[in-house]
Design an enzyme around this catalytic site. Structure first.
Site, PDB file in Angstrom:
ATOM      1  N   ASP A   1       0.779  -1.221   0.071  1.00  0.00           N
ATOM      2  CA  ASP A   1      -0.156  -0.112  -0.084  1.00  0.00           C
ATOM      3  C   ASP A   1       0.804   1.140  -0.049  1.00  0.00           C
ATOM      4  OD1 ASP A   1      -2.139   1.614   0.056  1.00  0.00           O
ATOM      5  OD2 ASP A   1      -2.498   1.543   2.252  1.00  0.00           O
TER       6      ASP A   1
ATOM      7  N   LYS B   1       0.418   3.694  -2.604  1.00  0.00           N
ATOM      8  CA  LYS B   1      -0.311   4.706  -3.270  1.00  0.00           C
ATOM      9  C   LYS B   1       0.447   5.433  -4.207  1.00  0.00           C
ATOM     10  CE  LYS B   1      -3.256   5.297   0.879  1.00  0.00           C
ATOM     11  NZ  LYS B   1      -2.749   4.286   1.896  1.00  0.00           N
TER      12      LYS B   1
END
Length: 235
Positions: free
Chosen positions: A66, A68
């Site tokens: 994660d 992003k």
């Protein structure tokens, strides 16, 4: 507790939000076979945790990286290629068209799935207004979801409140990964749009990201098993 169905177990993603690889390994050891899917975010990745992706993958676990990603297309593509080589299962990018297109192209036909982050689950309408947006969370999430679907992204990160509406937009096959999951009685923390595991699954979520309710539990393994049981009952 009876052995969980692997399909139900792998719908729970435990967030390894810890400051060191040693702390992550200790939690993974505690959780054992009760968890088959882990999330590695900024804190652990920047503390030397990316090699853990490969270690977990070799052990038969799935890993959600994660980070992003959001940058120029070439930079995003190179990052996707590097993370793919480690054996990651999910990777997040921000839901901007150029970013999503670059990530999907770099992923190719590998097993890596690209997830687009629509709007962070810690945001509400007032936060968007403060950031200069002239519309609310629902409208922005829907617009970005349609873009992601058209581009060929594999899934979305969304709040559980948005899952039912988005399932109607993207259809049955796209992954809907929902943070903001709190078992009944758990503190909301810094999440503003939250839901219990059973309600989130019933709403259309495919995977649930859970951090503190497992990581900070007196018995993390028991907490994880209880969530998996709730997922199984809601399926």
């Amino acid at each position: 507790m009876a052995q969980a169905d692997p399909a139900d177990r792998d719908r729970l993603i435990v967030a390894l939000d810890v400051p060191s690889v040693d702390a992550a390994n200790a939690m993974i050891e505690k959780l054992g076979d009760s968890v088959g899917f882990y999330k590695i975010g900024y804190q652990l990745a920047y503390a030397g945790g990316l090699p853990l992706v490969e270690k977990l993958a070799r052990a038969g676990k799935k890993v959600f990286v994660d980070l992003k990603l959001h940058d120029i297309g070439n930079t995003v593509a190179r990052g996707v290629e590097s993370l793919n080589s480690l054996g990651a299962t999910f990777l997040t990018v921000h839901a901007y068209p150029q970013t999503m297109k670059a990530a999907v192209a770099a992923r190719g036909d590998s097993g890596l799935k690209i997830l687009a982050v629509t709007v962070l689950t810690s945001y509400d309408d007032s936060d968007l207004a403060d950031a200069g947006y002239r519309f609310g969370v629902r409208d922005l999430v829907e617009a970005r979801a349609r873009q992601a679907l058209a581009i060929g992204v594999d899934g979305l990160v969304c709040s559980p409140e948005e899952a039912a509406n988005l399932r109607g937009i993207v259809g049955p096959d796209m992954a809907l990964v929902t943070p903001g999951i709190r078992p009944a009685g758990a503190a909301a923390g810094d999440q503003k749009r939250i839901m219990t595991p059973a309600r989130a699954i019933a709403a259309g979520a495919s995977h649930l990201v859970v951090g503190r309710p497992v990581m900070e539990a007196a018995d993390p393994k028991q907490a994880a098993e209880a969530i998996v049981a709730e997922i199984a009952q809601a399926t």
